[in-house]
Scaffold this motif. Structure first.
Motif, PDB file in Angstrom:
ATOM      1  N   PHE A   1    -101.014  21.327 -37.360  1.00 33.51           N
ATOM      2  CA  PHE A   1    -101.888  20.276 -36.842  1.00 33.51           C
ATOM      3  C   PHE A   1    -101.387  18.867 -37.183  1.00 33.51           C
ATOM      4  N   LYS A   2    -100.250  18.765 -37.829  1.00 35.25           N
ATOM      5  CA  LYS A   2     -99.669  17.451 -38.080  1.00 35.25           C
ATOM      6  C   LYS A   2     -99.078  16.890 -36.781  1.00 35.25           C
ATOM      7  N   PRO A   3     -99.283  15.625 -36.494  1.00 38.27           N
ATOM      8  CA  PRO A   3     -98.750  15.057 -35.240  1.00 38.27           C
ATOM      9  C   PRO A   3     -97.241  15.182 -35.105  1.00 38.27           C
ATOM     10  N   ARG A   4     -96.513  15.103 -36.220  1.00 41.71           N
ATOM     11  CA  ARG A   4     -95.050  15.158 -36.164  1.00 41.71           C
ATOM     12  C   ARG A   4     -94.504  16.540 -36.535  1.00 41.71           C
ATOM     13  N   PHE A   5     -95.338  17.545 -36.424  1.00 36.96           N
ATOM     14  CA  PHE A   5     -94.913  18.908 -36.753  1.00 36.96           C
ATOM     15  C   PHE A   5     -93.778  19.375 -35.848  1.00 36.96           C
ATOM     16  N   HIS A   6     -92.845  20.117 -36.443  1.00 37.40           N
ATOM     17  CA  HIS A   6     -91.838  20.848 -35.677  1.00 37.40           C
ATOM     18  C   HIS A   6     -91.573  22.161 -36.411  1.00 37.40           C
ATOM     19  N   PRO A   7     -91.398  23.279 -35.696  1.00 42.16           N
ATOM     20  CA  PRO A   7     -91.180  24.565 -36.374  1.00 42.16           C
ATOM     21  C   PRO A   7     -90.014  24.570 -37.353  1.00 42.16           C
ATOM     22  N   SER A   8     -89.006  23.749 -37.098  1.00 42.99           N
ATOM     23  CA  SER A   8     -87.841  23.738 -37.989  1.00 42.99           C
ATOM     24  C   SER A   8     -88.093  22.957 -39.278  1.00 42.99           C
ATOM     25  N   ASP A   9     -89.312  22.384 -39.443  1.00 41.56           N
ATOM     26  CA  ASP A   9     -89.612  21.708 -40.707  1.00 41.56           C
ATOM     27  C   ASP A   9     -89.441  22.656 -41.892  1.00 41.56           C
ATOM     28  N   ASN A  10     -89.676  23.932 -41.646  1.00 39.26           N
ATOM     29  CA  ASN A  10     -89.529  24.946 -42.688  1.00 39.26           C
ATOM     30  C   ASN A  10     -88.242  25.720 -42.408  1.00 39.26           C
ATOM     31  N   ASP A  11     -87.227  25.505 -43.232  1.00 38.50           N
ATOM     32  CA  ASP A  11     -85.913  26.099 -43.004  1.00 38.50           C
ATOM     33  C   ASP A  11     -85.937  27.578 -43.399  1.00 38.50           C
ATOM     34  N   SER A  12     -85.717  28.456 -42.419  1.00 32.92           N
ATOM     35  CA  SER A  12     -85.817  29.900 -42.644  1.00 32.92           C
ATOM     36  C   SER A  12     -84.464  30.586 -42.770  1.00 32.92           C
ATOM     37  N   ARG A  13     -83.377  29.823 -42.776  1.00 26.47           N
ATOM     38  CA  ARG A  13     -82.058  30.445 -42.703  1.00 26.47           C
ATOM     39  C   ARG A  13     -81.765  31.384 -43.862  1.00 26.47           C
ATOM     40  N   VAL A  14     -82.219  31.046 -45.045  1.00 21.93           N
ATOM     41  CA  VAL A  14     -81.937  31.897 -46.207  1.00 21.93           C
ATOM     42  C   VAL A  14     -82.618  33.251 -46.061  1.00 21.93           C
ATOM     43  N   HIS A  15     -83.835  33.280 -45.480  1.00 23.60           N
ATOM     44  CA  HIS A  15     -84.543  34.540 -45.275  1.00 23.60           C
ATOM     45  C   HIS A  15     -83.849  35.392 -44.208  1.00 23.60           C
ATOM     46  N   ILE A  16     -83.370  34.735 -43.162  1.00 23.86           N
ATOM     47  CA  ILE A  16     -82.687  35.454 -42.090  1.00 23.86           C
ATOM     48  C   ILE A  16     -81.445  36.148 -42.630  1.00 23.86           C
ATOM     49  N   GLU A  17     -80.636  35.414 -43.375  1.00 18.54           N
ATOM     50  CA  GLU A  17     -79.390  35.973 -43.898  1.00 18.54           C
ATOM     51  C   GLU A  17     -79.661  37.111 -44.870  1.00 18.54           C
ATOM     52  N   ALA A  18     -80.643  36.937 -45.755  1.00 19.08           N
ATOM     53  CA  ALA A  18     -80.933  37.960 -46.761  1.00 19.08           C
ATOM     54  C   ALA A  18     -81.435  39.246 -46.114  1.00 19.08           C
ATOM     55  N   TRP A  19     -82.301  39.099 -45.120  1.00 15.83           N
ATOM     56  CA  TRP A  19     -82.894  40.291 -44.531  1.00 15.83           C
ATOM     57  C   TRP A  19     -81.955  41.020 -43.585  1.00 15.83           C
ATOM     58  N   LEU A  20     -81.114  40.290 -42.887  1.00 16.78           N
ATOM     59  CA  LEU A  20     -80.144  40.961 -42.030  1.00 16.78           C
ATOM     60  C   LEU A  20     -79.219  41.852 -42.864  1.00 16.78           C
ATOM     61  N   SER A  21     -78.916  41.422 -44.087  1.00 17.45           N
ATOM     62  CA  SER A  21     -78.031  42.211 -44.954  1.00 17.45           C
ATOM     63  C   SER A  21     -78.699  43.486 -45.456  1.00 17.45           C
ATOM     64  N   GLU A  22     -80.030  43.574 -45.372  1.00 21.21           N
ATOM     65  CA  GLU A  22     -80.756  44.733 -45.886  1.00 21.21           C
ATOM     66  C   GLU A  22     -81.129  45.748 -44.814  1.00 21.21           C
ATOM     67  N   ILE A  23     -81.033  45.382 -43.548  1.00 19.66           N
ATOM     68  CA  ILE A  23     -81.418  46.302 -42.470  1.00 19.66           C
ATOM     69  C   ILE A  23     -80.353  47.376 -42.329  1.00 19.66           C
ATOM     70  N   ALA A  24     -80.792  48.632 -42.392  1.00 18.82           N
ATOM     71  CA  ALA A  24     -79.846  49.747 -42.429  1.00 18.82           C
ATOM     72  C   ALA A  24     -79.380  50.198 -41.052  1.00 18.82           C
ATOM     73  N   VAL A  25     -80.242  50.071 -40.028  1.00 22.44           N
ATOM     74  CA  VAL A  25     -79.868  50.582 -38.710  1.00 22.44           C
ATOM     75  C   VAL A  25     -78.842  49.658 -38.060  1.00 22.44           C
ATOM     76  N   PRO A  26     -77.957  50.196 -37.207  1.00 21.15           N
ATOM     77  CA  PRO A  26     -76.999  49.352 -36.498  1.00 21.15           C
ATOM     78  C   PRO A  26     -77.720  48.338 -35.597  1.00 21.15           C
ATOM     79  N   LEU A  27     -77.261  47.091 -35.610  1.00 19.87           N
ATOM     80  CA  LEU A  27     -77.824  46.035 -34.768  1.00 19.87           C
ATOM     81  C   LEU A  27     -76.727  45.538 -33.839  1.00 19.87           C
ATOM     82  N   GLU A  28     -76.575  46.226 -32.734  1.00 17.69           N
ATOM     83  CA  GLU A  28     -75.541  45.865 -31.773  1.00 17.69           C
ATOM     84  C   GLU A  28     -75.882  44.549 -31.086  1.00 17.69           C
ATOM     85  N   ARG A  29     -74.925  43.638 -31.059  1.00  8.20           N
ATOM     86  CA  ARG A  29     -75.144  42.357 -30.392  1.00  8.20           C
ATOM     87  C   ARG A  29     -75.125  42.565 -28.889  1.00  8.20           C
ATOM     88  N   HIS A  30     -76.184  42.053 -28.236  1.00 10.50           N
ATOM     89  CA  HIS A  30     -76.259  42.174 -26.776  1.00 10.50           C
ATOM     90  C   HIS A  30     -75.401  41.088 -26.153  1.00 10.50           C
TER      91      HIS A  30
END
Length: 284
Positions: free
Chosen positions: A254-283
């Motif tokens: 609800f902040k006027p200057r809000f943007h989804p990227s205000d919260n940097d999620s890159r560290v979570h993405i990298e950590a969790w991709l390394s833990e997923i066991a099933v093959p993730l074929e790039r489309h």
């Protein structure tokens, strides 16, 4: 990560993947946190979000011809690709839920009615604002799962990988619908008004869940009230840390200057991709 006034938001690569989950034939009864109540709520969410993904695609694609700029055009295509994969795999997951008494057809039908009603009653831009807000909420759920380890314990591994994959891609494309909304002239007042409308509609959700739980109990014995109370009390979602995070994340929208990227999620993405066991074929 706090950005300076002239700093560009961090760019996150959006990757369309084709995971190999199979048909979830070995899914056990209590696949989420070894807890029937958590399994039930996640199962209902999986059925609802399947139709939601289609709504997200429609509300973004309706503005496709108004989008210029190669980066946003590319991101919209990747957003649609990811959401299409989510729909496909949630349909397979939902098919497995039928074995445990979930009324998939009824829930999907009712969700579809709500989504079509929103599209009928709202302007195209306001319908896109619905997608923007719901994307914020799904991102909030993904962030919560990564920040608080208690949400990740005692999961059936294929189910855990499935939800982790979905959460990772929600974090990757969390800015796309918002950027399209801004690009086509969507304003602050419409964005927050639609968010308030959706929060009002969510007040009905507990009653829907209670009704679904009662119908679910007709097929399998319902959890006794005392046991249900103990499970609720022990649930990590009712602890102050996650609740505080929920509220902070929600009200940031609800902040006027809000943007989804205000919260940097890159560290979570990298950590969790390394833990997923099933093959993730790039489309391609």
């Amino acid at each position: 990560m706090k950005k300076g006034p002239f700093e560009e938001p961090p760019r996150v690569a959006i990757v369309v993947r084709k995971p190999h989950f199979g048909d979830f034939e070995d899914l056990p009864k209590n696949w989420a946190m070894n807890n029937r109540l958590t399994t039930f709520s996640h199962g209902i969410f999986s059925i609802i979000i399947t139709e939601g993904e289609r709504f997200f695609i429609r509300t973004v694609n309706v503005f496709k011809r108004q989008i210029d700029g190669p980066e946003l055009v590319r991101d919209v295509g990747l957003f649609v690709g990811q959401e299409a994969q989510h729909t496909q795999h949630h349909e397979k997951f939902n098919a497995a839920l039928r074995r445990f008494g979930f009324n998939v057809d009824r829930i999907e039908k009712n969700t579809r009615r709500v989504m079509r009603l929103l599209e009928k009653c709202l302007s195209k831009k306001a319908a896109l604002a619905v997608t923007v807000f719901l994307e914020h909420l799904t991102t909030m759920l993904a962030e919560t799962g990564y920040r608080f380890p208690a949400f990740r314990t005692e999961w059936h591994r294929p189910a855990r990988d499935f939800w982790a994959w979905h959460g990772v891609e929600e974090l990757e494309h969390k800015s796309v619908a918002f950027d399209v909304y801004q690009h086509v002239g969507g304003g602050y007042l419409t964005r927050v008004s639609v968010a308030v409308l959706m929060l009002g509609l969510f007040l009905v959700l507990p009653w829907v869940l209670i009704g679904a739980w009662i119908r679910f109990g007709r097929i399998e014995p319902a959890v006794p009230a005392t046991t249900l109370g103990m499970k609720l009390k022990a649930h990590p979602g009712l602890r102050w840390g996650p609740i505080k995070f929920f509220l902070r994340y929600l009200f940031a929208y609800f902040k006027p200057r809000f943007h989804p990227s205000d919260n940097d999620s890159r560290v979570h993405i990298e950590a969790w991709l390394s833990e997923i066991a099933v093959p993730l074929e790039r489309h391609p």
